[in-house]
Design a protein around this motif. Structure first.
Motif, mmCIF file in Angstrom:
data_model
loop_
_atom_site.group_PDB
_atom_site.id
_atom_site.type_symbol
_atom_site.label_atom_id
_atom_site.label_comp_id
_atom_site.label_asym_id
_atom_site.label_seq_id
_atom_site.Cartn_x
_atom_site.Cartn_y
_atom_site.Cartn_z
ATOM 1 N N THR A 34 0.814 -1.220 0.000
ATOM 2 C CA THR A 34 0.000 0.000 0.000
ATOM 3 C C THR A 34 0.840 1.260 0.000
ATOM 4 N N PHE A 35 1.884 1.274 0.797
ATOM 5 C CA PHE A 35 2.604 2.520 1.036
ATOM 6 C C PHE A 35 3.927 2.647 0.297
ATOM 7 N N THR A 36 4.230 1.735 -0.588
ATOM 8 C CA THR A 36 5.479 1.831 -1.324
ATOM 9 C C THR A 36 5.202 2.178 -2.770
ATOM 10 N N LEU A 37 5.740 3.288 -3.181
ATOM 11 C CA LEU A 37 5.641 3.710 -4.577
ATOM 12 C C LEU A 37 6.994 3.462 -5.228
ATOM 13 N N GLY A 38 6.986 3.092 -6.494
ATOM 14 C CA GLY A 38 8.235 2.935 -7.214
ATOM 15 C C GLY A 38 8.616 1.505 -7.508
ATOM 16 N N GLY A 39 7.773 0.563 -7.172
ATOM 17 C CA GLY A 39 8.029 -0.816 -7.543
ATOM 18 C C GLY A 39 8.795 -1.610 -6.510
ATOM 19 N N GLY A 40 9.200 -2.806 -6.924
ATOM 20 C CA GLY A 40 9.813 -3.779 -6.032
ATOM 21 C C GLY A 40 11.076 -3.325 -5.336
ATOM 22 N N TYR A 41 11.957 -2.635 -6.050
ATOM 23 C CA TYR A 41 13.221 -2.227 -5.436
ATOM 24 C C TYR A 41 13.000 -1.205 -4.331
ATOM 25 N N ALA A 42 11.989 -0.396 -4.470
ATOM 26 C CA ALA A 42 11.671 0.559 -3.409
ATOM 27 C C ALA A 42 11.094 -0.161 -2.194
ATOM 28 N N MET A 43 10.523 -1.357 -2.389
ATOM 29 C CA MET A 43 9.946 -2.125 -1.295
ATOM 30 C C MET A 43 10.986 -2.912 -0.501
ATOM 31 N N VAL A 44 12.126 -3.185 -1.097
ATOM 32 C CA VAL A 44 13.118 -4.067 -0.475
ATOM 33 C C VAL A 44 13.522 -3.620 0.935
ATOM 34 N N PRO A 45 13.879 -2.332 1.165
ATOM 35 C CA PRO A 45 14.264 -1.960 2.531
ATOM 36 C C PRO A 45 13.116 -2.141 3.529
ATOM 37 N N LEU A 46 11.888 -1.912 3.086
ATOM 38 C CA LEU A 46 10.746 -2.078 3.980
ATOM 39 C C LEU A 46 10.497 -3.548 4.301
#
Length: 179
Positions: free
Chosen positions: A16-28
């Protein structure tokens, strides 16, 4: 049942809160799964990430598949994939129904322009974290730089670099093991 709800909620929040695709989600994902919940060790997460990147499909969905399956097999896999994909599905459904009314809105255009640097920062943080976890040092940094130059400037297809890296990595490990 509690673990399934936690798995779903973690990936739903990230989706829900990650914009920019998979690589932006990795740290989360790493923060939730490795640091907070300690469901997966950091070294295992790096391996999982490499596997997710080399598998077809979206990175975040692939990571959710591997985490869900590791935690609770098939039912865990279904739970995490639903958690990761449901927010995007809902958001795209809403945007698609409203898009014709808002596509030329100056505030929408400005909001998307403001989001771009944040996405770049999240991806840069991901690269740094993965690089640190992958034990990249001064000796191996040249490989990272060489591959980046070959893909970005010399237009080598990433899939060729992945296959070449896997092949050379196996050759190197076999050679090193025989010494």
């Amino acid at each position: 049942m509690k673990v399934y709800l936690e798995l779903f909620w973690i990936f739903f929040k990230i989706g829900t809160f990650t914009l920019g695709g998979g690589y932006a989600m990795v740290p989360l994902i790493q923060n939730e799964i490795v640091n907070k919940k300690k469901w997966i060790e950091e070294e295992e997460f790096v391996k999982l990430l490499a596997l997710a990147q080399s598998s077809p499909g979206a990175l975040a969905v692939n990571v959710s598949v591997f985490v869900g399956y590791k935690m609770k097999r098939l039912l865990g896999l279904i739970t995490t994939v639903l958690g990761a994909t449901l927010p995007s599905f809902i958001i795209i459904l809403v945007i698609a129904s409203l898009f014709s009314n808002i596509q030329d809105n100056i505030y929408v255009i400005k909001a998307f322009k403001a989001i771009r640097p944040m996405v770049v920062a999240l991806i840069a943080a991901s690269v740094y974290t993965i690089g640190k976890s992958a034990k990249i040092n001064k000796k191996t940094l040249w490989i990272v730089i060489l591959v980046a130059v070959m893909v970005a400037f010399l237009r080598f297809p990433p899939i060729v670099m992945i296959i070449l890296g896997a092949f050379l990595g196996n050759v190197w490990m076999n050679w090193r093991g025989k010494r």
